[in-house]
Design a protein around this motif. Structure first.
Motif, mmCIF file in Angstrom:
data_model
loop_
_atom_site.group_PDB
_atom_site.id
_atom_site.type_symbol
_atom_site.label_atom_id
_atom_site.label_comp_id
_atom_site.label_asym_id
_atom_site.label_seq_id
_atom_site.Cartn_x
_atom_site.Cartn_y
_atom_site.Cartn_z
ATOM 1 N N ARG A 177 0.852 -1.194 0.000
ATOM 2 C CA ARG A 177 0.000 0.000 0.000
ATOM 3 C C ARG A 177 0.890 1.247 0.000
ATOM 4 O O ARG A 177 0.684 2.192 0.757
ATOM 5 N N SER A 178 1.917 1.222 -0.849
ATOM 6 C CA SER A 178 2.876 2.325 -0.921
ATOM 7 C C SER A 178 3.379 2.476 -2.347
ATOM 8 O O SER A 178 3.223 1.569 -3.170
ATOM 9 N N THR A 179 4.016 3.639 -2.598
ATOM 10 C CA THR A 179 4.673 3.857 -3.893
ATOM 11 C C THR A 179 6.045 3.188 -3.870
ATOM 12 O O THR A 179 6.417 2.467 -4.794
ATOM 13 N N GLY A 180 6.800 3.455 -2.780
ATOM 14 C CA GLY A 180 8.130 2.860 -2.633
ATOM 15 C C GLY A 180 8.007 1.358 -2.402
ATOM 16 O O GLY A 180 7.000 0.868 -1.880
ATOM 17 N N PHE A 181 9.018 0.615 -2.821
ATOM 18 C CA PHE A 181 8.977 -0.847 -2.628
ATOM 19 C C PHE A 181 10.322 -1.371 -2.128
ATOM 20 O O PHE A 181 10.653 -2.537 -2.269
ATOM 21 N N ASP A 182 11.118 -0.457 -1.515
ATOM 22 C CA ASP A 182 12.435 -0.855 -1.022
ATOM 23 C C ASP A 182 12.339 -1.751 0.210
ATOM 24 O O ASP A 182 13.344 -2.262 0.681
ATOM 25 N N LEU A 199 14.228 16.593 -1.550
ATOM 26 C CA LEU A 199 14.497 15.305 -2.203
ATOM 27 C C LEU A 199 13.199 14.575 -2.553
ATOM 28 O O LEU A 199 12.342 14.377 -1.683
ATOM 29 N N HIS A 200 13.082 14.157 -3.819
ATOM 30 C CA HIS A 200 11.885 13.434 -4.271
ATOM 31 C C HIS A 200 12.237 12.301 -5.228
ATOM 32 O O HIS A 200 11.484 12.003 -6.158
ATOM 33 N N ALA A 201 13.393 11.681 -5.005
ATOM 34 C CA ALA A 201 13.805 10.528 -5.814
ATOM 35 C C ALA A 201 13.554 9.255 -5.000
ATOM 36 O O ALA A 201 13.532 9.298 -3.767
ATOM 37 N N PRO A 202 13.365 8.130 -5.662
ATOM 38 C CA PRO A 202 13.126 6.884 -4.913
ATOM 39 C C PRO A 202 14.420 6.346 -4.295
ATOM 40 O O PRO A 202 15.512 6.771 -4.673
ATOM 41 N N ALA A 203 14.280 5.409 -3.373
ATOM 42 C CA ALA A 203 15.458 4.756 -2.798
ATOM 43 C C ALA A 203 15.911 3.660 -3.753
ATOM 44 O O ALA A 203 15.173 2.695 -3.990
ATOM 45 N N THR A 204 17.079 3.834 -4.337
ATOM 46 C CA THR A 204 17.655 2.809 -5.215
ATOM 47 C C THR A 204 19.135 2.706 -4.851
ATOM 48 O O THR A 204 19.632 3.507 -4.045
ATOM 49 N N LYS A 205 19.835 1.764 -5.498
ATOM 50 C CA LYS A 205 21.284 1.658 -5.255
ATOM 51 C C LYS A 205 21.961 2.978 -5.615
ATOM 52 O O LYS A 205 22.865 3.442 -4.942
ATOM 53 N N LEU A 235 18.472 8.196 1.263
ATOM 54 C CA LEU A 235 19.036 9.156 0.315
ATOM 55 C C LEU A 235 20.094 10.051 0.964
ATOM 56 O O LEU A 235 20.902 10.666 0.286
ATOM 57 N N VAL A 236 20.065 10.120 2.300
ATOM 58 C CA VAL A 236 20.964 11.045 3.000
ATOM 59 C C VAL A 236 21.877 10.268 3.948
ATOM 60 O O VAL A 236 21.404 9.436 4.722
ATOM 61 N N GLU A 237 23.174 10.565 3.888
ATOM 62 C CA GLU A 237 24.126 9.956 4.823
ATOM 63 C C GLU A 237 23.972 10.684 6.161
ATOM 64 O O GLU A 237 24.353 11.851 6.288
ATOM 65 N N THR A 238 23.396 9.987 7.129
ATOM 66 C CA THR A 238 23.014 10.630 8.392
ATOM 67 C C THR A 238 24.208 11.299 9.073
ATOM 68 O O THR A 238 24.111 12.413 9.593
ATOM 69 N N ASP A 239 25.348 10.589 9.066
ATOM 70 C CA ASP A 239 26.562 11.097 9.687
ATOM 71 C C ASP A 239 26.924 12.483 9.133
ATOM 72 O O ASP A 239 27.199 13.425 9.885
ATOM 73 N N ALA A 240 26.889 12.583 7.807
ATOM 74 C CA ALA A 240 27.247 13.848 7.143
ATOM 75 C C ALA A 240 26.227 14.935 7.492
ATOM 76 O O ALA A 240 26.583 16.094 7.730
#
Ligand code: NAI
Length: 334
Positions: free
Chosen positions: A71-76, A201-207, A235-240
């Motif tokens: 029930r989502s757009t993302g499928f990661d 940011l509005h891109a999907p989670a991919t490699k 999408l974001v490196e939390t540390d950075a």
């Protein structure tokens, strides 16, 4: 068809029972996992939400399974490769909440630019009508950098234009005709980061999009710029991000999604310490630092959550399940 529905929230069971007549339905508030999979024994279809981790083991634990209707757009959260290998069809809700998430994005943006959350806290703290340090800035004439110009990104651009913002964008597949018609230009990510007052940011989670904002490029952002993420935490490196915010390089962050947000739902599970999860502990700690930071506004992945969007999600999911049962799958990932 025998169908098990996981991660159900208030009202969803009644709505889906109405939309899915003739199926044998069972409902679970918990996510689908190895522990909860026995509840779906013998089911040909399951419906899940993003809190379910549909791993290869989970798929293997359900030998009758033929369809996963997320029930989502993302499928990661689904092991798509393994599902394909097993001949399990994965259906998504491709377009719910495009306006919904775009509106929420501006909610986060305005909360930061006009310090609405701090202003409310000021009153709750009892310091009534002391407005020192609550001055913000207009969005008008500021430059918004949009990474990902799909359905949500395009709605964000339309709203930004109504605010009188300059827009620049970046996408793997630039829609140049759309850009020309709507008065914005595409650029590469470093160029976008250097020029934007606010990046969203509005891109999907991919490699390819994992840590698209990272230690190597975050400092390209303007001093005092904002970063908004309503897409996916990865999408974001939390540390950075934590370093850029706590050093004062970034002026604010608005995050509806976090790297490792599943661990925030079930923090106690991390206590079953496994050495390979040490990085997850670090991210969990950093997420708490972000939550406590005065220039960060975090929300628990609710950008999609309006009456209109949930109605659209349930209607499309039911249509996906009914279509699959009729042998004509809809919205299936190929
Ligand atoms: P979409 O598929 O319409 O658009 C995604 C855009 O990102 C496409 O134009 C694609 O070309 C672009 N893209 C892909 N890889 C890229 C890369 N490496 N660099 C730059 N651009 C890239 O998806 P939609 O509907 O706009 O949703 C975007 C994301 O928002 C979803 O994938 C989902 O993860 C997230 N989302 C979050 C919600 C929330 O509640 N926070 C709710 C719904 C979606």
């Amino acid at each position: 068809m025998k169908v098990a529905v996981f991660n159900t929230q208030a009202g969803e069971e009644a709505a889906l029972r109405e939309l899915l007549p003739g199926h044998e339905l069972s409902f679970f508030t918990e996510p689908l996992s190895l522990e909860s999979a026995p509840g779906a024994a013998g089911c040909e279809a399951v419906s899940v939400f993003i809190g379910s981790q549909v791993t290869a083991q989970v798929i293997d634990a359900l030998p009758a399974l033929k369809c996963i209707a997320t029930r989502s757009t993302g499928f990661d959260h689904i092991d798509l490769g393994h599902a394909k290998e097993k001949g399990v069809v994965v259906c998504t809700v491709p377009s719910y909440g495009s306006r919904t998430v775009a509106e929420f994005t501006f909610g986060l943006m305005l909360n930061l630019s006009r310090k609405i959350f701090q202003a409310r806290l000021r009153l709750l703290e009892g310091a009534r009508y002391v407005t020192d340090d609550l001055r913000g800035f207009d969005l008008h004439d500021k430059t918004l950098g949009v990474i990902g110009t799909g359905r949500i990104g395009k709605n964000v651009i339309a709203i930004a234009k109504a605010f009188g913002m300059e827009v620049i964008a970046s996408d793997l597949y630039p829609d140049t005709a759309y850009a020309e018609a709507h008065g914005f230009a595409y650029t590469d990510i470093p160029g976008l980061l250097k020029r934007s007052d606010i990046v969203t940011l509005h891109a999907p989670a991919t490699k390819e999009t994992r840590h698209i904002i990272n230690a190597d490029n975050i400092m390209l952002m303007k001093q005092g710029a904002f970063l908004i993420n309503t897409a996916r935490g990865d999408l974001v490196e939390t540390d950075a991000l934590v370093r850029a915010l706590t050093s004062g390089h970034l002026g604010g962050v608005g995050l509806d999604v976090l790297e490792g947000e599943d661990d925030l739902r079930e923090e106690a599970e991390l206590l079953a310490y496994k050495p390979e999860r040490i990085k997850d502990f670090k991210t969990l700690y950093e997420n708490h630092l972000l939550m406590d930071h005065p220039n960060a506004i975090l929300t628990p992945h609710v950008a999609f959550d309006t009456d209109e969007a949930v109605h659209e999600i349930l209607a499309t999911t039911a249509d996906n399940i009914n279509s699959f049962a009729r042998g004509v799958p809809k919205n299936a990932l190929t």
